[in-house]
Write a protein that holds these residues in place. Structure first.
Motif, PDB file in Angstrom:
ATOM      1  N   ARG A  18       0.862  -1.184   0.000  1.00 13.83           N
ATOM      2  CA  ARG A  18       0.000   0.000   0.000  1.00 13.83           C
ATOM      3  C   ARG A  18       0.900   1.236   0.000  1.00 13.83           C
ATOM      4  O   ARG A  18       1.440   1.634   1.029  1.00 13.83           O
ATOM      5  CB  ARG A  18      -0.915  -0.020   1.229  1.00 13.83           C
ATOM      6  CG  ARG A  18      -1.986   1.053   1.250  1.00 13.83           C
ATOM      7  CD  ARG A  18      -2.837   0.917   2.514  1.00 13.83           C
ATOM      8  NE  ARG A  18      -3.852   1.946   2.587  1.00 13.83           N
ATOM      9  CZ  ARG A  18      -5.073   1.839   2.070  1.00 13.83           C
ATOM     10  NH1 ARG A  18      -5.426   0.728   1.440  1.00 13.83           N
ATOM     11  NH2 ARG A  18      -5.942   2.822   2.183  1.00 13.83           N
ATOM     12  N   GLU A  19       1.084   1.820  -1.172  1.00 12.61           N
ATOM     13  CA  GLU A  19       1.979   2.966  -1.327  1.00 12.61           C
ATOM     14  C   GLU A  19       1.312   4.258  -0.858  1.00 12.61           C
ATOM     15  O   GLU A  19       0.115   4.470  -1.068  1.00 12.61           O
ATOM     16  CB  GLU A  19       2.378   3.132  -2.797  1.00 12.61           C
ATOM     17  CG  GLU A  19       3.184   1.991  -3.377  1.00 12.61           C
ATOM     18  CD  GLU A  19       4.663   2.119  -3.091  1.00 12.61           C
ATOM     19  OE1 GLU A  19       5.039   2.965  -2.245  1.00 12.61           O
ATOM     20  OE2 GLU A  19       5.442   1.373  -3.701  1.00 12.61           O
ATOM     21  N   TYR A  20       2.127   5.113  -0.260  1.00 12.62           N
ATOM     22  CA  TYR A  20       1.698   6.473   0.063  1.00 12.62           C
ATOM     23  C   TYR A  20       2.633   7.421  -0.678  1.00 12.62           C
ATOM     24  O   TYR A  20       3.801   7.568  -0.320  1.00 12.62           O
ATOM     25  CB  TYR A  20       1.748   6.724   1.567  1.00 12.62           C
ATOM     26  CG  TYR A  20       0.605   6.077   2.311  1.00 12.62           C
ATOM     27  CD1 TYR A  20      -0.488   6.826   2.744  1.00 12.62           C
ATOM     28  CD2 TYR A  20       0.610   4.707   2.559  1.00 12.62           C
ATOM     29  CE1 TYR A  20      -1.551   6.225   3.415  1.00 12.62           C
ATOM     30  CE2 TYR A  20      -0.445   4.099   3.225  1.00 12.62           C
ATOM     31  CZ  TYR A  20      -1.523   4.860   3.650  1.00 12.62           C
ATOM     32  OH  TYR A  20      -2.573   4.264   4.305  1.00 12.62           O
ATOM     33  N   GLY A  23       2.085  11.899   0.045  1.00  8.27           N
ATOM     34  CA  GLY A  23       1.446  11.910   1.354  1.00  8.27           C
ATOM     35  C   GLY A  23       0.189  11.087   1.493  1.00  8.27           C
ATOM     36  O   GLY A  23      -0.367  11.008   2.587  1.00  8.27           O
ATOM     37  N   ARG A  24      -0.275  10.454   0.420  1.00  4.44           N
ATOM     38  CA  ARG A  24      -1.516   9.699   0.558  1.00  4.44           C
ATOM     39  C   ARG A  24      -1.577   8.508  -0.386  1.00  4.44           C
ATOM     40  O   ARG A  24      -0.773   8.390  -1.308  1.00  4.44           O
ATOM     41  CB  ARG A  24      -2.727  10.601   0.324  1.00  4.44           C
ATOM     42  CG  ARG A  24      -2.746  11.318  -1.010  1.00  4.44           C
ATOM     43  CD  ARG A  24      -3.985  12.193  -1.098  1.00  4.44           C
ATOM     44  NE  ARG A  24      -3.934  13.156  -2.173  1.00  4.44           N
ATOM     45  CZ  ARG A  24      -4.967  13.456  -2.943  1.00  4.44           C
ATOM     46  NH1 ARG A  24      -6.119  12.849  -2.758  1.00  4.44           N
ATOM     47  NH2 ARG A  24      -4.864  14.371  -3.883  1.00  4.44           N
ATOM     48  N   HIS A  25      -2.558   7.661  -0.120  1.00  7.42           N
ATOM     49  CA  HIS A  25      -2.784   6.467  -0.923  1.00  7.42           C
ATOM     50  C   HIS A  25      -4.106   6.606  -1.668  1.00  7.42           C
ATOM     51  O   HIS A  25      -5.077   7.146  -1.134  1.00  7.42           O
ATOM     52  CB  HIS A  25      -2.832   5.227  -0.027  1.00  7.42           C
ATOM     53  CG  HIS A  25      -3.226   3.979  -0.752  1.00  7.42           C
ATOM     54  ND1 HIS A  25      -2.332   3.236  -1.495  1.00  7.42           N
ATOM     55  CD2 HIS A  25      -4.428   3.349  -0.855  1.00  7.42           C
ATOM     56  CE1 HIS A  25      -2.961   2.198  -2.017  1.00  7.42           C
ATOM     57  NE2 HIS A  25      -4.232   2.240  -1.648  1.00  7.42           N
ATOM     58  N   ASN A  26      -4.118   6.125  -2.910  1.00  6.15           N
ATOM     59  CA  ASN A  26      -5.352   6.149  -3.695  1.00  6.15           C
ATOM     60  C   ASN A  26      -5.412   4.857  -4.500  1.00  6.15           C
ATOM     61  O   ASN A  26      -4.505   4.558  -5.283  1.00  6.15           O
ATOM     62  CB  ASN A  26      -5.371   7.362  -4.627  1.00  6.15           C
ATOM     63  CG  ASN A  26      -6.710   7.549  -5.319  1.00  6.15           C
ATOM     64  OD1 ASN A  26      -7.282   6.607  -5.851  1.00  6.15           O
ATOM     65  ND2 ASN A  26      -7.205   8.781  -5.326  1.00  6.15           N
ATOM     66  N   TRP A  32      -1.541   0.551  -7.200  1.00  5.29           N
ATOM     67  CA  TRP A  32      -2.358  -0.399  -6.425  1.00  5.29           C
ATOM     68  C   TRP A  32      -3.094  -1.364  -7.333  1.00  5.29           C
ATOM     69  O   TRP A  32      -3.756  -0.942  -8.267  1.00  5.29           O
ATOM     70  CB  TRP A  32      -3.367   0.341  -5.552  1.00  5.29           C
ATOM     71  CG  TRP A  32      -4.230  -0.591  -4.736  1.00  5.29           C
ATOM     72  CD1 TRP A  32      -5.518  -0.953  -5.010  1.00  5.29           C
ATOM     73  CD2 TRP A  32      -3.858  -1.296  -3.559  1.00  5.29           C
ATOM     74  NE1 TRP A  32      -5.982  -1.830  -4.076  1.00  5.29           N
ATOM     75  CE2 TRP A  32      -4.971  -2.063  -3.165  1.00  5.29           C
ATOM     76  CE3 TRP A  32      -2.690  -1.371  -2.797  1.00  5.29           C
ATOM     77  CZ2 TRP A  32      -4.957  -2.891  -2.045  1.00  5.29           C
ATOM     78  CZ3 TRP A  32      -2.684  -2.184  -1.677  1.00  5.29           C
ATOM     79  CH2 TRP A  32      -3.809  -2.933  -1.312  1.00  5.29           C
ATOM     80  N   LEU A  74       2.659  -1.421   4.415  1.00 12.22           N
ATOM     81  CA  LEU A  74       2.408   0.020   4.361  1.00 12.22           C
ATOM     82  C   LEU A  74       3.735   0.714   4.060  1.00 12.22           C
ATOM     83  O   LEU A  74       4.675   0.634   4.850  1.00 12.22           O
ATOM     84  CB  LEU A  74       1.837   0.525   5.682  1.00 12.22           C
ATOM     85  CG  LEU A  74       0.425   0.047   6.041  1.00 12.22           C
ATOM     86  CD1 LEU A  74       0.000   0.630   7.381  1.00 12.22           C
ATOM     87  CD2 LEU A  74      -0.564   0.435   4.962  1.00 12.22           C
ATOM     88  N   LEU A  76       5.340   4.252   3.381  1.00 10.16           N
ATOM     89  CA  LEU A  76       5.269   5.717   3.331  1.00 10.16           C
ATOM     90  C   LEU A  76       6.400   6.185   2.421  1.00 10.16           C
ATOM     91  O   LEU A  76       7.479   6.561   2.867  1.00 10.16           O
ATOM     92  CB  LEU A  76       5.392   6.306   4.737  1.00 10.16           C
ATOM     93  CG  LEU A  76       4.373   5.780   5.762  1.00 10.16           C
ATOM     94  CD1 LEU A  76       4.537   6.507   7.084  1.00 10.16           C
ATOM     95  CD2 LEU A  76       2.955   5.913   5.238  1.00 10.16           C
ATOM     96  N   SER A  77       6.126   6.178   1.147  1.00 14.46           N
ATOM     97  CA  SER A  77       7.169   6.258   0.128  1.00 14.46           C
ATOM     98  C   SER A  77       7.700   7.666  -0.123  1.00 14.46           C
ATOM     99  O   SER A  77       8.890   7.927   0.001  1.00 14.46           O
ATOM    100  CB  SER A  77       6.626   5.668  -1.180  1.00 14.46           C
ATOM    101  OG  SER A  77       7.583   5.721  -2.193  1.00 14.46           O
ATOM    102  N   ARG A  79       6.864  11.887   0.498  1.00 13.76           N
ATOM    103  CA  ARG A  79       6.041  12.944   1.103  1.00 13.76           C
ATOM    104  C   ARG A  79       5.508  13.911   0.060  1.00 13.76           C
ATOM    105  O   ARG A  79       4.376  14.373   0.126  1.00 13.76           O
ATOM    106  CB  ARG A  79       6.860  13.735   2.126  1.00 13.76           C
ATOM    107  CG  ARG A  79       7.230  12.988   3.377  1.00 13.76           C
ATOM    108  CD  ARG A  79       7.889  13.934   4.370  1.00 13.76           C
ATOM    109  NE  ARG A  79       9.071  14.555   3.785  1.00 13.76           N
ATOM    110  CZ  ARG A  79      10.288  14.007   3.839  1.00 13.76           C
ATOM    111  NH1 ARG A  79      10.461  12.846   4.441  1.00 13.76           N
ATOM    112  NH2 ARG A  79      11.322  14.626   3.304  1.00 13.76           N
TER     113      ARG A  79
END
Length: 242
Positions: A18-20, A23-26, A32, A74, A76-77, A79
């Protein structure tokens, strides 16, 4: 998962990630679901140091843990865009990295193909989803251009050193011209005409097919070589043999 792993026939297990990014994942974005190997039986795979490969020597069955069961990595790739560009530059400078591109594809066509490819992996056209796809294409484009630089033998540091040496030598001649004029020597126009003729006679390092003959000379020796040329010009202007 842990309970079933012992009896599972697979030797290698890939987990959904689950890439971010920004700042976020979609879940509509290109990333995904993506998968990474995070577990394997002894002898079924091995860790490697190659960037973006991580695991090699895979043998036997590979099992993908379903991404809709809630088990995932998870990551957090990135920012923001700044961090994406910073990592892109750092990773593509590594010699031992995965670069699977066909270097015979023209650069313009390659760039267009990569943008189209990552957009095709996306499931919407929201600004965020498109931005993520474009950043991913940027990584590929930077990687490909660096491969081209290496193939073409480009050395910007050496080229800049040659330009600086020529400029310094030209400024030196300008100073000499003022002194010669003050001493009733040749006028400045004659000096600069001689400088221009001498420089144009030398191969231009930046035009295809006209490589400089001194590009293999270290920068500190290039400067000495150019100053020698300028002294020859001055000698000719004063009517002396160099």
């Amino acid at each position: 998962m842990r309970e079933n792993a012992g009896s599972h026939p697979a030797g290698v297990f890939r987990f959904p990630k689950r890439e971010y990014i920004l700042g976020r994942h979609n879940q509509d974005a290109y990333y995904w679901p993506s998968y990474n190997i995070r577990a394997f039986r002894r002898g079924s795979a091995e860790f490697v140091s190659t960037r973006h490969e991580e695991v090699g020597g895979i043998e036997g069955e590979v099992y993908d843990v379903p991404h809709d069961e809630g088990v995932c990595i998870l990551n957090l790739s990135h920012r923001d865009t700044f961090q994406w560009i910073e990592k892109t530059n750092r990773y593509t400078n590594m010699q031992d990295r995965v670069s699977f591109f066909d270097t015979n594809t023209p650069l313009e066509a390659f760039a267009q193909e990569r943008i189209a490819f990552w957009l095709a992996q996306s499931r919407s056209r929201s600004d965020y989803v498109v931005s993520a796809a474009l950043l991913r294409a940027v990584y590929d484009i930077v990687d490909r251009v660096k491969l081209w630089e290496a193939q073409d033998g480009l050395d910007g540091s050496r080229a800049f050193a040659a330009v600086c040496a020529e400029l310094e030598a030209t400024y030196d001649i300008a100073d000499r011209a003022k002194l010669w004029e003050a001493q009733d020597g040749p006028d400045g126009k004659a000096v600069f005409a001689a400088v221009q003729a001498e420089l144009e006679a030398r191969d231009n390092a930046f035009r295809p097919g006209h490589r400089r003959t001194d590009t293999d000379i270290p920068p500190h020796r290039q400067r000495s070589s150019l100053k020698t040329v300028m002294k020859k010009i001055g000698s000719r202007l004063r009517g002396k043999r160099p």
